[in-house]
Design an enzyme around this catalytic site. Structure first.
Site, mmCIF file in Angstrom:
data_model
loop_
_atom_site.group_PDB
_atom_site.id
_atom_site.type_symbol
_atom_site.label_atom_id
_atom_site.label_comp_id
_atom_site.label_asym_id
_atom_site.label_seq_id
_atom_site.Cartn_x
_atom_site.Cartn_y
_atom_site.Cartn_z
ATOM 1 N N GLU A 1 77.324 43.502 51.538
ATOM 2 C CA GLU A 1 76.844 42.138 51.290
ATOM 3 C C GLU A 1 78.001 41.156 51.156
ATOM 4 O O GLU A 1 77.908 39.995 51.559
ATOM 5 C CB GLU A 1 75.951 42.108 50.052
ATOM 6 C CG GLU A 1 74.711 42.974 50.147
ATOM 7 C CD GLU A 1 73.910 42.721 51.398
ATOM 8 O OE1 GLU A 1 73.902 41.583 51.904
ATOM 9 O OE2 GLU A 1 73.277 43.672 51.885
ATOM 10 N N HIS B 1 79.091 39.869 54.504
ATOM 11 C CA HIS B 1 78.288 38.728 54.963
ATOM 12 C C HIS B 1 78.751 37.449 54.279
ATOM 13 O O HIS B 1 78.903 36.404 54.911
ATOM 14 C CB HIS B 1 76.818 38.945 54.618
ATOM 15 C CG HIS B 1 76.096 39.855 55.553
ATOM 16 N ND1 HIS B 1 76.001 39.624 56.895
ATOM 17 C CD2 HIS B 1 75.414 41.004 55.324
ATOM 18 C CE1 HIS B 1 75.290 40.580 57.461
ATOM 19 N NE2 HIS B 1 74.937 41.433 56.535
ATOM 20 N N GLU C 1 76.037 41.274 61.836
ATOM 21 C CA GLU C 1 76.323 42.391 60.934
ATOM 22 C C GLU C 1 77.760 42.893 61.052
ATOM 23 O O GLU C 1 78.152 43.800 60.318
ATOM 24 C CB GLU C 1 75.357 43.544 61.206
ATOM 25 C CG GLU C 1 73.913 43.239 60.880
ATOM 26 C CD GLU C 1 73.679 42.999 59.401
ATOM 27 O OE1 GLU C 1 74.358 43.635 58.588
ATOM 28 O OE2 GLU C 1 72.830 42.166 59.063
ATOM 29 N N ILE D 1 60.769 43.689 60.266
ATOM 30 C CA ILE D 1 60.227 43.121 61.506
ATOM 31 C C ILE D 1 58.922 42.356 61.311
ATOM 32 O O ILE D 1 58.534 41.574 62.170
ATOM 33 C CB ILE D 1 60.060 44.192 62.612
ATOM 34 C CG1 ILE D 1 58.967 45.199 62.254
ATOM 35 C CG2 ILE D 1 61.376 44.909 62.862
ATOM 36 C CD1 ILE D 1 58.612 46.135 63.409
ATOM 37 N N PHE D 2 58.241 42.565 60.177
ATOM 38 C CA PHE D 2 56.985 41.851 59.969
ATOM 39 C C PHE D 2 57.059 40.810 58.855
ATOM 40 O O PHE D 2 56.180 39.955 58.753
ATOM 41 C CB PHE D 2 55.853 42.840 59.671
ATOM 42 C CG PHE D 2 55.562 43.765 60.808
ATOM 43 C CD1 PHE D 2 55.159 43.260 62.037
ATOM 44 C CD2 PHE D 2 55.699 45.136 60.667
ATOM 45 C CE1 PHE D 2 54.902 44.111 63.105
ATOM 46 C CE2 PHE D 2 55.440 45.996 61.719
ATOM 47 C CZ PHE D 2 55.038 45.489 62.949
ATOM 48 N N GLY E 1 60.400 39.594 57.928
ATOM 49 C CA GLY E 1 61.732 39.020 58.001
ATOM 50 C C GLY E 1 62.080 38.637 59.420
ATOM 51 O O GLY E 1 61.204 38.426 60.233
ATOM 52 N N GLY E 2 63.359 38.584 59.724
ATOM 53 C CA GLY E 2 63.781 38.054 61.013
ATOM 54 C C GLY E 2 64.203 39.073 62.031
ATOM 55 O O GLY E 2 64.847 38.734 63.016
ATOM 56 N N TYR E 3 63.841 40.349 61.835
ATOM 57 C CA TYR E 3 64.347 41.387 62.725
ATOM 58 C C TYR E 3 63.414 41.785 63.852
ATOM 59 O O TYR E 3 63.657 42.778 64.531
ATOM 60 C CB TYR E 3 64.702 42.631 61.910
ATOM 61 C CG TYR E 3 66.034 42.503 61.248
ATOM 62 C CD1 TYR E 3 67.188 42.931 61.882
ATOM 63 C CD2 TYR E 3 66.148 41.917 60.000
ATOM 64 C CE1 TYR E 3 68.418 42.786 61.283
ATOM 65 C CE2 TYR E 3 67.377 41.776 59.396
ATOM 66 C CZ TYR E 3 68.514 42.219 60.039
ATOM 67 O OH TYR E 3 69.730 42.077 59.444
#
Length: 791
Positions: A575, A578, A604, A707-708, A710-712
């Site tokens: 983290e 990032h 990443e 994926i549902f 968030g942004g992936y």
């Protein structure tokens, strides 16, 4: 994970998440975790391992031009914008509320200690009224120049990014029913504004004029990237759609925002719902002292005032520290099975069932893709990434082939070991046995017990060592400055980052501990504010960036500090990677500073790069100090830890590849409403990515927030894509000589001046080549994972 920032697609940054899989962990690998899809910046969920990590950009969209309003009307609520405000409220009362609302005050550090759910409805509505007026004025006066187009646009979206970001952050770390209800009520207005912004033809045409002008070649790389990004994002936001199609597109976006938020809430509620009260210590034999302490502490918080680690009672939850401890250490196989089944079936039944939400999300995403002229949603996703669908699939298959045989051998080794230990289940290991026997095999093979290492990894020492490494590599100083900024919980720490001259260059919050009653699981980095010349606070120097770092590790128990597993250490390093890209940017153009406008499958890189330093001897010795005696981390255990790095690497690799492949399959070939269910697709993908088949009741997809929620979506592959980049980047330090301090410092400064400094102002491949001197190669990743010979 990191987040992409685009004016046209988002107004709020979501956290980047990190989840790292331990060889025995059921959780995804450390990476970024998710957030809410309709903020400018969106959090990215970390890979599905032990910690989750999230940093994502939310997209801002805009549709039809708003009706003209007078400046005075911006100060009051229109009927459409404030339908929830009682009609009896007087204009004076509304004005008073607006003027005392902490969300509407000017701030640099958000007033987290004073923002309440009651402030959200009036605050967001008033802000949206003001922004709609500003957007209308901008459209009316826009010219295809930087001062008349990009600068006012950046100011406009920043206001919503910061305010909505503060509200969304509180929902992630301090969730409650009142806050949920308030956000749910104002979110449609926010999405509608984003649609108006993203679909603004006057702004789109102005950007096109800049792109086609004779002055184009004179623009900096950063400004060219901004223009090209805005044009692409506008098209993806439906700027070219007319009338009925645009209306349909906007309805889809509104519905997707609601569904995504509901998905995440169901996962959190289902996780909180499970509690296993245990009164007989024999039922939890094998659990380490830290886990027993946490279970007793949880029991106390649930009303069992006299609970102790030694005599109980104990409460087991599905929160990561509790769940992982049971799966890895509980000798009670029945308990492991119960907890495993509960975890794999979260949010899959009753009022919290995410199955219909998944179906509807996939249906709407496909409809959206068709409206935009794409064959499937994966093509929409890849339009703003480094990879293409074909390239992503090619990489996943290469890594799958390299991982399969080692994973088959991993399972065989486990069966042999369990049989030698006299385990009755040895010939027929189940999914709830893998983590347990993996830990026993690791302990036997390398003489390492992760629980016994905890005393060497106290949070304060880990942070000190991490900051010392950052100073060595990047020439920065990090100091705790609690009290400088308001916080949302007394455990939150606040830090200032300074350069070698002592001048501040950034700030960040750190919220380290699990709070299952109110805090989303996983780990993530999120943006508070970004670096920006236009948004300078003194009119001369750029506004300095501020970040969030959020983890969910075991809190202090009794008089002991937070004692971390090695996986939790990796998560913190991840983290912080990032956060470094956000904080050490040298881009003054706010729209491409830090992680903004960095392609999702490259974001990443810094986070996964930082994880490598956990295996660097000098770094590990600097953080590994016994919290009671001060004894240094034993040299022999360090060597064993290094040797164990590739333990079950094939299995861990396959787990991530399963998630990535399933994600792409659902967003390329799956037909919503067809003869196949999403669980059929899951089982089909599992046949070539799981040596031990999933149990028939496996409903993991109902908790696949990456994926549902968030942004992936059609982007989970990016963990592996970026892992290739990060491993190759770290190999530059290996080539220079990890024991050569001068070479490490020189390479670290070069990493800072390229990967960390250039942000989204330059294409990530160009940035990588500038640092490494060549294009990336997967060789380093396979070597680090012990899979090179297989490949």
């Amino acid at each position: 994970m990191a987040t992409r920032f685009s004016l046209s697609r988002s107004i709020h940054f979501q956290p980047v998440c990190l989840i790292k899989p331990s060889s025995s962990s059921l959780l995804p690998k450390p990476s970024k975790f998710l957030s809410y899809p309709y903020h400018s910046l969106k959090s990215r969920p970390c890979p599905l391992w032990s910690s989750s990590f999230s940093l994502c950009l939310l997209r801002s969209r805009s549709h039809a031009k708003p009706p003209h309003r007078s400046i005075s009307s911006v100060r009051s609520f229109s009927n459409s914008a404030s339908s929830a405000v009682p009609e009896a409220s007087s204009a004076a009362a509304v004005m008073a509320d607006v003027e005392t609302n902490p969300l509407l005050k000017e701030f640099y550090f958000p007033p987290f200690d004073s923002i309440e759910a009651e402030h959200v409805r009036p605050g967001i509505r008033a802000l949206l009224e003001k922004l709609e007026f500003e957007l209308e004025e901008l459209e009316r006066t826009v010219e295809p120049t930087w001062p008349k187009l990009v600068e006012p646009l950046e100011k406009l979206v920043d206001k919503l990014a910061v305010v909505w970001g503060a509200v969304s952050h509180l929902k992630a770390v301090k969730d409650n029913a009142e806050l949920r209800a308030a956000i749910e009520e104002v979110q449609p207005g926010k999405v509608a504004f984003e649609l108006k912004l993203g679909q603004s033809k006057p702004l789109y045409n102005a950007f096109r004029t800049i792109r086609e002008s004779s002055d184009w070649d004179a623009l900096s790389d950063a400004r060219k990237r901004i223009v090209e990004s805005q044009l692409k994002e506008a098209v993806l936001n439906g700027v070219a759609l007319e009338d009925d199609k645009r209306e349909e597109f906007n309805k889809i976006e509104q519905e997707l925002a609601k569904l995504s938020q509901k998905f995440g809430e169901n996962v959190l509620d289902a996780t909180k719902k499970f509690e296993k009260l245990i009164t007989d210590i024999n039922e939890i034999e094998g659990l380490p002292a830290t886990a027993l302490g946490l279970a007793a502490q949880t029991a106390v918080s649930k009303g069992h005032e006299n609970a102790t680690a030694e005599s109980g009672p104990w409460i087991i939850t599905l929160d990561a520290p509790s769940f992982t401890a049971v799966m890895q250490h509980a000798k009670n196989r029945t308990l492991r099975e119960e907890v495993y089944r509960a975890y794999l079936s979260r949010a899959s039944s009753g009022d919290l069932d995410n199955t219909p939400i998944i179906d509807q999300i996939l249906k709407l995403r496909l409809e959206k893709a068709k409206l935009l002229g794409y064959n499937n949603y994966a093509e929409v996703s890849m339009a703003t990434k480094m990879a293409t669908v074909e390239k992503a699939e090619e990489l996943l298959e290469k890594l799958r082939i390299a991982s399969w045989n080692p994973a088959v051998q991993d399972l065989e080794d486990l069966k042999i070991f369990a049989k030698n230990q006299g385990a009755s289940e040895a010939e027929d290991l189940s999914n709830w046995d893998i983590s347990f026997w993996s830990e026993r095999l690791r302990e036997s093979k390398y003489d390492i017990n992760e629980e016994e290492l905890r005393p060497y990894f106290s949070l304060p020492k880990v942070m000190d060592g991490l900051f010392s490494l950052a100073n060595k590599l990047f020439g920065i100083n990090v100091e705790q400055t609690n009290g400088l900024a308001p916080v949302w919980n007394s455990d939150v720490q606040f830090y200032r980052v300074s350069d070698s001259s002592g001048s501040p260059i950034a700030f960040f919050y750190f919220d380290p501990y699990s709070r299952p009653s109110e805090k989303r699981g996983g780990a993530w980095m999120d943006e508070v504010v970004g670096r920006s010349r236009v948004l300078s606070r003194d009119g001369s120097s750029p506004r300095l960036p501020v970040a969030h770092m959020v983890c969910n590790q075991m809190p202090p128990v009794g008089d002991k500090p937070s004692l971390m597993t090695f996986r939790e250490v990796e998560t913190v390093f991840h983290e912080f990677g990032h956060a470094l890209q956000h904080m050490l940017t040298k881009q003054d153009e706010g729209l491409v500073a830090g992680i903004r406008n960095v392609e999702w499958d490259a974001v990443e890189l810094p986070s996964q790069f930082m994880e490598n330093w956990c295996y660097h001897r000098d770094t590990l010795m600097s953080i590994g100090k016994h919290y009671e005696t001060g004894e240094s981390f034993p040299e022999d255990i360090y060597k064993k830890l290094l040797a164990a790095r590739t333990f079950r690497a094939g299995s861990q690799s396959l787990r991530q590849l399963k998630f990535a492949t399933l994600d792409l399959e659902l967003h390329t070939k799956y037909v919503p409403g067809g003869s196949e269910s999403v669980y059929d697709v899951d089982r089909k993908v599992s046949e070539k990515t799981q040596v031990l088949p999933p149990i028939p009741e496996d409903k993991f997809l109902c908790g696949f927030s990456h994926i549902f929620g968030g942004g992936y979506a059609a982007g989970y592959y990016s963990y592996k894509w970026a892992e290739v980049l990060s491993a190759d980047a770290f190999s530059a330090f290996e080539d220079a000589g990890l024991d050569n301090d001068k070479a490490v410092k020189d390479t670290g400064r070069r990493f800072r001046e390229t990967i960390l400094a250039l942000g989204g102002g330059k294409a990530p491949l160009d940035v990588f080549v500038e640092f490494r001197g060549r294009e990336p190669s997967p060789e380093a990743l396979l070597r680090h994972n012990g899979l090179l010979q297989v490949a």
